[in-house]
Each structure stands twice: as structure tokens, then as C-alpha cells.
Design a protein around this motif. Structure first.
Motif, PDB file in Angstrom:
ATOM      1  N   ILE A  53       0.673  -1.370   0.144  1.00  0.00           N
ATOM      2  CA  ILE A  53      -0.167   0.208   0.093  1.00  0.00           C
ATOM      3  C   ILE A  53       0.920   1.361  -0.083  1.00  0.00           C
ATOM      4  N   ALA A  54       1.770   1.314   0.905  1.00  0.00           N
ATOM      5  CA  ALA A  54       2.793   2.421   0.905  1.00  0.00           C
ATOM      6  C   ALA A  54       3.444   2.680  -0.203  1.00  0.00           C
ATOM      7  N   ARG A  55       3.934   1.478  -1.058  1.00  0.00           N
ATOM      8  CA  ARG A  55       4.796   1.566  -2.296  1.00  0.00           C
ATOM      9  C   ARG A  55       3.664   2.425  -3.470  1.00  0.00           C
ATOM     10  N   SER A  56       2.622   1.632  -3.119  1.00  0.00           N
ATOM     11  CA  SER A  56       1.339   2.160  -4.393  1.00  0.00           C
ATOM     12  C   SER A  56       1.340   3.542  -4.093  1.00  0.00           C
ATOM     13  N   LEU A  57       0.991   4.083  -2.796  1.00  0.00           N
ATOM     14  CA  LEU A  57       0.796   5.260  -2.621  1.00  0.00           C
ATOM     15  C   LEU A  57       1.869   6.389  -3.091  1.00  0.00           C
ATOM     16  N   LEU A  58       3.162   5.918  -2.838  1.00  0.00           N
ATOM     17  CA  LEU A  58       4.226   6.564  -3.308  1.00  0.00           C
ATOM     18  C   LEU A  58       4.210   6.666  -4.922  1.00  0.00           C
ATOM     19  N   ILE A  59       3.747   5.668  -5.609  1.00  0.00           N
ATOM     20  CA  ILE A  59       3.449   5.736  -7.059  1.00  0.00           C
ATOM     21  C   ILE A  59       2.583   6.909  -7.359  1.00  0.00           C
ATOM     22  N   ALA A  60       1.319   7.073  -6.561  1.00  0.00           N
ATOM     23  CA  ALA A  60       0.184   7.757  -6.880  1.00  0.00           C
ATOM     24  C   ALA A  60       0.917   9.201  -6.700  1.00  0.00           C
ATOM     25  N   LEU A  61       1.538   9.369  -5.683  1.00  0.00           N
ATOM     26  CA  LEU A  61       2.319  10.781  -5.221  1.00  0.00           C
ATOM     27  C   LEU A  61       3.258  11.332  -6.337  1.00  0.00           C
ATOM     28  N   ARG A  62       3.696  10.319  -6.929  1.00  0.00           N
ATOM     29  CA  ARG A  62       4.818  10.788  -7.915  1.00  0.00           C
ATOM     30  C   ARG A  62       4.224  10.954  -9.346  1.00  0.00           C
ATOM     31  N   ALA A  63       2.796  10.408  -9.451  1.00  0.00           N
ATOM     32  CA  ALA A  63       2.157  10.499 -10.850  1.00  0.00           C
ATOM     33  C   ALA A  63       1.972  11.879 -11.392  1.00  0.00           C
ATOM     34  N   GLN A  64       2.147  12.277 -12.424  1.00  0.00           N
ATOM     35  CA  GLN A  64       2.401  13.570 -12.872  1.00  0.00           C
ATOM     36  C   GLN A  64       1.095  14.230 -13.556  1.00  0.00           C
ATOM     37  N   ASP A  65      -0.109  13.465 -13.648  1.00  0.00           N
ATOM     38  CA  ASP A  65      -1.242  13.947 -14.124  1.00  0.00           C
ATOM     39  C   ASP A  65      -2.355  13.687 -13.021  1.00  0.00           C
ATOM     40  N   THR A  66      -3.473  14.483 -13.180  1.00  0.00           N
ATOM     41  CA  THR A  66      -4.570  14.232 -12.211  1.00  0.00           C
ATOM     42  C   THR A  66      -5.154  12.804 -12.467  1.00  0.00           C
ATOM     43  N   TYR A  67      -5.702  12.560 -13.670  1.00  0.00           N
ATOM     44  CA  TYR A  67      -5.987  11.155 -13.905  1.00  0.00           C
ATOM     45  C   TYR A  67      -5.122  10.063 -13.287  1.00  0.00           C
ATOM     46  N   SER A  68      -3.963   9.875 -13.372  1.00  0.00           N
ATOM     47  CA  SER A  68      -2.998   8.777 -13.071  1.00  0.00           C
ATOM     48  C   SER A  68      -2.934   8.931 -11.485  1.00  0.00           C
ATOM     49  N   ARG A  69      -2.915  10.296 -10.900  1.00  0.00           N
ATOM     50  CA  ARG A  69      -3.033  10.370  -9.574  1.00  0.00           C
ATOM     51  C   ARG A  69      -3.862   9.580  -8.732  1.00  0.00           C
ATOM     52  N   LEU A  70      -5.228  10.262  -9.322  1.00  0.00           N
ATOM     53  CA  LEU A  70      -6.587   9.743  -8.654  1.00  0.00           C
ATOM     54  C   LEU A  70      -6.563   8.294  -9.067  1.00  0.00           C
ATOM     55  N   LEU A  71      -6.379   7.769  -9.887  1.00  0.00           N
ATOM     56  CA  LEU A  71      -6.683   6.229 -10.446  1.00  0.00           C
ATOM     57  C   LEU A  71      -5.665   5.612  -9.391  1.00  0.00           C
ATOM     58  N   ALA A  72      -4.432   5.825  -9.479  1.00  0.00           N
ATOM     59  CA  ALA A  72      -3.542   4.927  -8.535  1.00  0.00           C
ATOM     60  C   ALA A  72      -3.863   5.204  -6.972  1.00  0.00           C
ATOM     61  N   GLY A  73      -4.336   6.492  -6.638  1.00  0.00           N
ATOM     62  CA  GLY A  73      -4.572   6.440  -5.282  1.00  0.00           C
ATOM     63  C   GLY A  73      -5.771   5.669  -4.947  1.00  0.00           C
ATOM     64  N   ALA A  74      -6.794   5.754  -5.764  1.00  0.00           N
ATOM     65  CA  ALA A  74      -7.995   4.968  -5.648  1.00  0.00           C
ATOM     66  C   ALA A  74      -7.852   3.610  -5.639  1.00  0.00           C
ATOM     67  N   ILE A  75      -7.070   3.049  -6.668  1.00  0.00           N
ATOM     68  CA  ILE A  75      -6.873   1.502  -6.502  1.00  0.00           C
ATOM     69  C   ILE A  75      -6.028   1.136  -5.276  1.00  0.00           C
ATOM     70  N   THR A  76      -5.290   2.007  -4.953  1.00  0.00           N
ATOM     71  CA  THR A  76      -4.314   1.557  -3.569  1.00  0.00           C
ATOM     72  C   THR A  76      -5.329   1.522  -2.221  1.00  0.00           C
TER      73      THR A  76
END
Lengths: 624, 377
Positions: free
Chosen positions: B297-320
Motif C-alpha cells: 500500500i505504501a509503495r503504491s501510494l508513493l507511485i500515486a504521489l509521483r504521478a504527473q497528471d490528475t487522472y493517474s494520481r486519482l486512479l493510482a490512489g483510489a486503486i491503492t
């Protein structure tokens, strides 16, 4: 527009980072809550849950101990255990109990009393325990059920041991029988010992020595899965089998007594006077105790219970009869002890005795009387007038004292069977308390000939005559002779329980009474001389004929006893011991409505004594 | 070794392995954690199923296939995912309606749709499609979402949730709801709106309660408190707590749990597999598994934090956070702090349907992680 987007981008990133930190923190807190919960379950409450898991996993199954066997004094098997098939239901595993019972009834004969017993058990036992619905299944029933077994989840056939009495009616009144434990009994018994056993000794030796015969229940600790199936046995504590009992009974005497009684109802008790060991205890008619195993059918029970001859009634133990003339030797001992008569001084017997103020005479059984007669001859010839006089001279208080405290009448003998009756030795106090009536002189007179309120059991008579045989030495009558331990093979003889000897202040009293009783059989004047003929040993005896119907021959046109309906005829009694100088057996015989004691009862005693004294065998080595 | 916050090494001095991972659009740490988790899951399953090798083999095949799905999804760029989001959402919605109309009834609920040889649950698609749809809807709008946008957002979350809930499959409905709600929350939904929703729910509950039939209330109460029904739903949770509690600190040892081996624990291979772990490996084992999820979960949240656009960020965070919801609801239910809801333990519980969705989600995380680097260059 583009500038706004860039600012928004930065703000949004910042916002998003904050939000991720928020959800991450909340997530961490929630996961820590789970960890806390796990800590509580696995560390704090660990022991509690281990106990619950073990309770799930392990189940203690009781293992039935084999019931002790019962032998006679010569090692003849009287009660054994036979393989038998029982149909058990585990209520917990049956989806629909009513429907299953209905369906079962089509395959196997289930009687209403089986259902009743099952319902009773259902209330007291736990739902995972197998409860018997039917015992003693026939081979055909076992086969029928086996075919349809898959239709009956939670129902199974169990191989078990059922009690069997090879001699059936011959020993029924001694051994008793076992039956399904009732609610009341369950309350008395140790529930831990009776988890595996559905049968308990009801009466007789089976009832009296239940704790010895039962043994102790073993435990098989098994690991079971959620469906209750046994996975493996974890530990096993074997049951301790019940003790084998050796009785002082000699079945040859039982059979001889029963044969001699024939179709008569009555009782025979034979005792070894030297130790109180009961050699025979017979009550006829008898019943087949095997009917009671696994529950008697109502039809069979009602047949036994409504039979006018009362086969279930143990006359030897519970039958209370007027002793008639058999009381005379005992009264003679009392008269000598209290020195109220000179044994060799004659008394005139004219055949009747007037006791004022009663205007009617008390009659002697012998019309015309015995003439001049002394104490020994009064016993030998059973002179009634002599003993009316003895009773008057002793008075009721001394009679009551001597018969109860010295000879054991009027109170239980203490035999190792349950349900013994006391009999009655009347006294003014007794009459006032029981009948709320004053004591009359007439009540006393007829006690002299064993009539009136005086009542004894055949066992008490045998016990009393054994005391005469031993010149006053007394023992508690006892059926248990030895106890065998099936594990060690050790056999322990039981101790005789000696009682204080009979008080007798007249030095030659015993010899006088014994000689007089010997003459009952040995002389032509004796009332039982018929049985002295051809006897290969010396016998001392005393006849008794007890009225159950106040009558005088001729008044109602009867010419002889044979003309009187059997139910109204006199009871015949006889007490005896033999050989006179070295007594080994003392016998009391009672024949309901048997007529004269000498004619009916004495030959029965002779048959029993013959069997014992003439065919004595060396006891076979006992089987542990 | 494994450091969640390690930054990606410069491409130039990347080792052969790292180059391969980058070529395949994979995150090495996340992948390793998922492999460890899957292998641990198979071992626990072996112990939970009474050494049923057939069952473990079938699950191993599914796990392998799901890793193929992960690999495949990782190759799809976030832009492509974004463009196809509404279409996937629409397809999922149609399948859901179709399932309700003519789906297979499995274990009392209409969840399954047969596609020739394969049967699957369209509700699984929605676990991914709803956060994708929310992220798509918000990706070109200024954040945080304003009042006007709340209505369409509520519609795209609650329509599928309700459709799944009436199947009925409350567990999945809850997971879809959480995925959508987390996406909206991460988008920066204002605190006062959140409070307003909370207040509205608090007011609505007694009103709804008032209009419910008695039997419906009873059902709801049993659902919320299984101890009301100790022989039915309550039996599960009681046996589960016995299994966990009797495990103690170090457990009874692998394959040595009496609760699971002797079938006292129901659903021991599926929803209640965490109790098997607790019984056989104790507190230590249960914590280690939670820590593994924590790392993922922590690693995935980090991926979300590093994402560069809104869509990627929200999707990564929500999936996590949907994964987190899975883990929390399952472990909470099995340990008795949450009511019994049919939610499997991700990557450990026996079953294939949710496994594919989960791995597809991880594939998207991998894609978001790896494509970002390509864009940055």
C-alpha cells in the motif's frame, strides 16, 4: 488560462499529497486497530481460546465397563453378559427426529415403551450422546436396518453387552434383574459413571450390589472434526470391569425347592447356620428375569402384575405370614429363659382351654386333647393348650422382648437384598399405635400358637431355626459369599457377620428344644414323622399350620381340608435343620394354602436337605 | 534493500535486471512484494485446504494468469486508459444490467455472467471502472470538485454500487463504493461537503429505519451483529476468533491448526483464510502478512504521489485505497471488529475473479509508475 492551470497543478499536487497523507494515516491507524485486536485475541486471551479450541477438538467418550458376573457357591453361572445389538440415536445428528422415528418404526419394531424411555433419556442426556431406542435387536432387524442405514443419519447399531440369566426363573428372586435407568435412579447415581451405561440393577443381588457389579466407566478421549466424526484416539483410560460375585446360593437347592413346591405358591429359605450364608431363597411362582432386560413389554408386565399368584412378589423376603405352630420352639426357649415353666412337669390338655372372661374355649388342633403333656412333648406333638398356657404365663411384654431382641422377629434380618419386610411381633404399644385399639388377653393367648397379629417372613423363620441349630449362635443372613476381581484374579471371601448369641438362662434349654424338634421327625407322635422315614441323617423340625380363614371343619359342611376352596385353606409351614448334632443346613418352608405343615411343607424341606446333604459336591475352583 | 522511498536510478547505470523491468514497464519492489505475497498465499492455502494439492494447483494457475494480466495492463499507457475509461464504465454498467436480467445464480445471488467457457462477475469490472470513470471525469476540471460536479460524481459511483448491492453482493458493493469515494476524497473534496454528507446520512438513517419492515430491520441487525444468530452467521465469527486466539504468539505450526484441519472454521480457504494464518503462524505471522500489505500500500501510494497528471494520481490512489479496504475489511471481519461481509483477502483467498481485477489494478499502477519516467525524459 494556461497560468491558472499551472497554479492549479501545483495546488492540486499539494492538495493531493495532503490527502494521501490523511488516507495513509487513517489506514495506518485502522491497521493498528486490527493489530491491537490480534494482540488481544492471540496474546491476552490466548489461554481462553486454547481452551475453546480444545473443547472443539477433543471429546471424551465414555467406555462401558463389562458388568460383573454372578456365580453360585459352586461356580455355576447365574448372570452373564451376552453380545447384543442396540439401536442408538444421536439426536444432534438427526435432521428431523420425529420423521426419523416414524421411518425407523417401519424397519424396526419400536414399541410405545421404547419411545417413552427414549423421550425420558432425551430430557436428561446431552444431544451428542447416543441414546438407545431399542435394545436386543434380532438378527433380522439388524439386517433390515443395515440395508436402509444411509436413510438414517445419526442412527446406528451398536454392539453392546446385554445381561442374561441362564437359569431364568430359578434364581429370579435372588438375582433380580437390570433395567433401563429411570429418572429417579439417575438422580441417585453418579452421573459420570453412568454416561455409557443405560442399565442399572433394579432389585435382588443386581440392585443390592450395583456399585460392585457396575465397575467404573473408562474414557476414550478422541479428536473429532466439526461433523463429530472421530479422527483419532488421543488417550484411553480403560474401564474397570465390575466385580464378579459368588453367592452362597446353591442352585441345586434352588431347583430342588422349586421342583418340590411344584405348582404351589410359597417360599423356601435355606441357610447355613454356621455362617449365615443363604443356600437357597425360593419364591414360587417365579418369573423370567430375562423379560426385563432392555425394558419389559407392557403386555408381559401386565400379565405378571395381574397374575393372582403374584409371581413378582418375593414371598421369602416380603411375604408376612402367621408362623402357626412353628413359633412354639421359640416360645419354649423364652419360657425356659424366664423360668415360667418346668419343662418336665406335665400339664393337662383336655383339648381346649377356657380363658375367662371369654365364654368360648380356645381349642386344641387335636380333638380330645393330648392328655398329660410336658414341654418336649408339647413341641413334638404341637400341643396348642400347652402353648396357650405358656403365652399366658410369659405375658406379651416378655414374648415381644424375647422374639425381637433375641431371635430377630419383627425386624429385618439384615440380609443383603433390598425390600425385606419386618413382620410383626405384637405388643400393646404396637396395637395402640397401629390399630388404635387396646390390648386384650385373647390377643395374647393365640400368639402362643403363632396366630393373631404375629407375622413372620420365611427368611426370619429360617434365620430363627438356624439360631436353634447353633444353640443360640446367630449370624446375619448373607447371600454374598466371595468377591472376584476379574483383573487380578483374586477372590476375597466375605466375612460372616456374627450377632450376639441368644440369651438363655436355662442350662439345658437348647438340648430340650432340639431333642423335642428331633422327635417331631423321629417319633410316631411327631407331627412330621412322615419325612423321617428313610432319612440318612438326623433332622430336627417343627410343623406349622396357620389359619388364614376362621373356620371350624363341619360348620359350613366341609368334611376335610380338601373340601375348602384352595384360597381359604391353611398355610402350611415347616422349619428344620440337619444333621442335628452337626447342623449344616437350616430350612424354612411356607406353602400358601398348603393345608397341614407336616403333610405339605415338611417333604419340601426334606427334598432340599437331601439335595444338600446327600449330594454334597466339592465346589469347583472359582473363576475370577 | 527494499526502500519504498528510493528514487529510480539513472537510466544510464541501470543493471541488466533493472533495464529489463523498465522495458517491461514494471516496478521491481512492488512486483517482488506481490510475488512474495502470492507465494505466501499459496502456502497458507495449502494449510487451509487440508493439503488439497488440486486446489493449490488451480489457484497457482490463476495467480500465474493474473500476473500475465498485470504484465499486459502495465504496457498500456495511462493516456490510453484515460481515453477508454468512459467506454469501460459503460460496458461494465451494461454487463451489470444484463447480469441482473439473465445472469447465473450462484450461492443465492445473481453475480455471474457466462462468456462461453469463462464465467465472470461484471461487478469485478466496476471495482476498476468506477475509479477510472471518476478520475476521467475530474482529470480536466479544476480541483477540488465544486457543488455542480457532485451530482454526476455521485451518479457514477452510486448507480453501479446499487446495482451490485441488489444482486446482492454487499462486499463488492462496499469495495466499489470505497474505490469511488477514495478517488473523490483524494481529488480534494472539501471538508464541509464531507461533513454535510455525514450529517445527511445521520439524518436519513432513522427515517429510512422508520419506513422499513420489521423483517428488513431484523436482517439488517443480524448483518450488523452476527452474535444475534450464533448458529448461523455468528458461528463463522466465533470459530474464527477461536482459531486466531488459540494460535497465540507463534501459532500451532504450518498444517497444525485444529480449527482449520478439523473443519471447525468455515470458509477456511476463502473469506476466513486470515484466521488460518493466525492459527498456524500466530501473532507474528498475522503481523508479518499485514506488514507485507502495508508495504504494498505504501509503495503504491508513493507511485500515486509521483504521478504527473490528475487522472493517474486519482486512479493510482483510489486503486491503492481499494486494496487497503479489502485488507482492512477482511482482517477486521475475521478478527471480529467488523461485521461479516463477504470480502476475500487479496492474493491469499482461494478464487480467481477478484484476483484478475486486483492484478489489473496493479498493472495500471505499474503503468503509471513506468510511463511517468518515459514522459519525463
Amino acid at each position: 488560462m494556461a497560468r491558472i492551470r499551472i497554479r492549479n497543478e501545483w495546488l492540486e499536487r499539494h492538495q493531493f499529497t495532503l490527502r494521501v497523507i490523511v488516507v495513509g494515516s487513517i489506514g495506518l491507524i485502522l491497521l493498528l486497530a486490527v493489530v491491537t485486536r490480534l494482540f488481544y485475541l492471540q496474546i491476552v486471551s490466548h489461554e481462553h481460546y486454547v481452551t475453546l479450541a480444545e473443547g472443539n477438538r477433543l471429546r471424551n467418550e465414555p467406555v462401558m465397563p463389562p458388568r460383573g458376573l454372578i456365580y453360585d457357591r459352586n461356580g455355576v453361572l447365574l448372570a452373564e453378559n451376552r453380545p447384543s445389538y442396540e439401536l442408538d440415536i444421536i439426536p444432534e445428528q438427526v435432521p428431523d427426529l420425529d420423521a426419523t422415528l416414524k421411518a425407523l418404526a417401519k424397519v424396526i419394531d419400536i414399541r410405545p415403551q421404547d419411545l417413552k424411555q427414549f423421550d425420558d433419556l432425551l430430557k436428561t442426556k446431552k444431544p451428542f450422546q447416543p441414546l438407545p431406542i431399542r435394545s436386543n435387536l434380532s438378527d433380522a432387524e439388524v439386517a433390515h436396518f443395515a440395508v436402509d442405514r444411509q436413510d438414517f443419519p445419526g442412527v446406528d447399531i451398536r454392539a453392546t453387552l446385554a445381561r442374561y440369566y441362564p437359569l431364568g426363573p430359578v434364581t429370579a428372586h435372588v438375582i433380580g434383574y437390570t433395567g433401563i435407568i429411570s429418572q429417579d435412579e439417575l438422580a441417585r447415581l453418579d452421573p459420570n459413571q453412568y454416561t455409557s451405561t443405560s442399565q442399572v440393577g433394579k432389585i435382588g443381588i443386581e440392585g443390592a450390589y450395583e456399585s460392585l457389579l457396575h465397575g467404573s466407566t473408562g474414557v476414550r478421549q478422541v479428536e473429532a472434526d466439526a461433523q463429530g466424526r472421530t479422527v483419532r484416539v488421543v488417550s484411553y483410560t480403560p474401564p474397570v470391569p465390575g466385580k464378579n460375585l459368588y453367592l452362597s446360593i446353591d442352585v441345586r437347592l434352588q431347583e430342588a425347592a422349586e421342583k418340590a413346591l411344584g405348582s404351589n405358591s410359597g417360599a423356601v429359605v435355606a441357610i447355613d447356620p454356621r455362617d449365615g450364608g443363604v443356600l437357597a431363597l425360593v419364591s414360587t411362582p417365579s418369573f423370567d428375569p430375562n423379560l426385563f432386560i432392555g425394558g419389559i413389554s407392557p403386555a408381559d408386565f401386565s400379565k405378571l402384575n395381574t397374575d393372582p399368584l403374584q409371581p413378582l412378589f418375593n414371598r421369602a423376603l416380603r411375604g408376612q405370614y402367621p408362623p402357626g405352630s412353628t413359633i412354639k420352639p421359640f416360645l419354649a426357649l423364652a419360657a425356659l429363659n424366664y423360668k415360667v415353666v418346668d419343662p418336665f412337669k406335665n400339664l393337662m390338655c383336655p383339648g381346649y382351654l377356657y380363658v375367662p372372661p371369654n365364654p368360648h374355649p380356645y381349642r386344641d388342633w387335636k380333638a380330645g386333647g393330648h392328655g398329660e403333656i410336658d414341654l418336649p412333648n408339647a413341641i413334638t406333638q404341637s400341643c396348642d393348650v400347652y402353648f396357650y398356657t405358656v403365652a399366658l404365663k410369659l405375658g406379651i411384654d416378655r414374648i415381644h422382648d424375647y422374639l425381637t431382641t433375641q431371635l430377630g422377629f419383627g425386624e429385618p434380618s439384615g440380609i443383603d437384598l433390598m425390600g425385606e419386610r419386618d413382620g410383626v411381633v405384637p405388643s400393646p404399644l404396637w396395637k395402640r399405635q397401629t390399630l388404635h385399639q387396646p390390648w386384650y388377653l385373647g390377643d395374647l393367648v393365640i400368639v402362643g400358637i403363632g396366630q393373631g397379629y404375629l407375622l413372620v417372613t420365611p427368611l426370619q423363620l429360617a434365620d430363627g431355626v438356624a439360631a436353634i441349630a447353633m444353640h443360640g449362635e446367630r449370624f446375619v443372613p448373607q447371600l454374598l459369599h466371595a468377591i472376584g476381581d476379574p483383573l487380578s484374579g483374586k477372590i476375597t471371601d466375605t466375612q460372616a457377620h456374627a450377632l450376639p448369641p441368644v440369651q438363655e438362662s436355662y442350662a439345658s434349654a437348647w438340648n430340650i428344644v432340639v431333642q423335642a424338634m428331633k422327635n417331631v421327625v423321629a417319633t410316631w407322635e411327631g407331627t412330621a414323622h412322615n419325612i423321617g422315614i428313610g432319612a440318612k441323617y438326623s433332622i430336627a423340625g417343627k410343623t406349622g399350620t396357620a389359619q388364614v380363614y376362621r373356620k371350624r371343619l363341619g360348620v359350613f359342611g366341609e368334611e376335610s381340608e380338601a373340601d375348602i376352596p384352595k384360597a381359604l385353606r391353611d398355610n402350611a409351614l415347616f422349619i428344620a435343620f440337619a444333621p442335628v448334632n452337626d447342623p449344616r443346613i437350616a430350612v424354612a418352608v411356607e406353602v400358601d394354602h398348603g393345608g397341614g405343615g407336616g403333610g405339605t411343607a415338611a417333604p419340601i424341606a426334606r427334598a432340599v436337605m437331601d439335595e444338600y446333604l446327600l449330594h454334597e459336591i466339592n465346589p469347583a475352583p472359582k473363576q475370577p | 534493500m527494499l526502500n519504498v522511498f528510493a528514487s529510480a536510478p539513472p537510466r544510464g547505470d541501470a543493471s541488466l535486471g533493472e533495464q529489463l523491468l523498465q522495458r517491461l514497464h514494471l516496478d521491481g519492489q512492488l512486483l517482488l512484494a506481490l510475488i512474495v505475497l502470492s507465494l505466501a498465499g499459496l502456502a497458507i492455502l495449502y494449510g487451509a485446504s487440508n493439503q488439497d494439492t488440486g486446489m493449490v494447483y488451480r489457484q497457482a494457475v490463476r495467480v500465474a494468469l493474473s500476473f500475465v494480466v498485470l504484465l499486459a495492463v502495465a504496457q498500456i499507457s495511462p493516456q490510453f486508459l484515460r481515453q477508454w475509461s468512459p467506454w469501460l464504465f459503460a460496458l461494465g454498467l451494461m454487463l451489470l444490467l444484463f447480469t441482473l436480467h439473465s445472469g447465473h445464480i450462484g450461492r443465492g445471488a445473481q453475480r455471474w455472467l457466462s462468456l462461453g467457457v469463462v464465467r465472470f462477475q461484471p461487478s469485478e469490472i466496476m471495482k476498476i471502472a468506477v475509479p477510472m470513470m471518476v478520475a476521467w471525469y475530474l482529470h480536466d476540471r479544476p480541483l477540488p470538485p465544486n457543488w455542480k460536479q457532485l451530482l454526476p460524481l455521485a451518479a457514477m459511483i452510486f448507480i453501479p454500487v446499487l446495482l451490485v448491492a441488489i444482486e446482492p453482493d454487499l462486499g463488492t458493493a462496499l469495495l466499489i463504493l470505497s474505490a469511488g469515494a477514495f478517488a473523490v476524497f483524494l481529488a480534494g473534496l472539501r471538508l464541509r461537503v464531507i461533513l454535510l454528507i455525514a450529517v445527511a446520512l445521520a439524518i436519513a438513517t432513522p427515517i429510512v429505519w422508520h419506513f422499513m419492515h420489521v423483517y428488513q430491520r431484523e436482517r439488517l441487525l443480524t448483518f450488523l451483529d452476527p452474535q444475534r444468530d450464533p448458529l448461523g452467521a455468528g458461528y463463522h465469527i466465533i470459530q474464527s476468533q477461536i482459531a486466531i486466539g488459540s494460535g497465540g504468539m507463534f501459532g500451532k505450526g504450518w498444517l497444525h491448526g485444529s480449527q482449520s484441519q478439523l473443519d471447525f472454521l468455515p470458509e477456511s480457504s476463502t473469506d476466513f483464510i486470515y484466521a488460518v494464518l493466525g492459527e498456524q503462524f500466530g501473532f507474528i505471522g498475522a503481523i508479518v502478512l499485514l506488514a507485507l500489505y502495508g508495504f504494498i500500500i505504501a509503495r503504491s501510494l508513493l507511485i500515486a504521489l509521483r504521478a504527473q497528471d490528475t487522472y493517474s494520481r486519482l486512479l493510482a490512489g483510489a486503486i491503492t485505497m481499494a486494496l487497503f479496504t479489502y485488507v482492512f475489511i477482511n482482517s477486521g471481519m475475521v478478527s471480529g471488529i467488523l461485521p461479516v461481509v463477504g470480502v476475500p483477502l487479496p492474493l491469499v483467498s482461494y478464487g480467481g475473479s477478484s484476483l484478475v481485477t486486483l492484478m489489473a489494478g496493479f498493472g495500471m499502477l505499474m503503468s503509471i509508475h513506468s510511463h511517468r519516467k518515459l514522459l519525463a525524459t
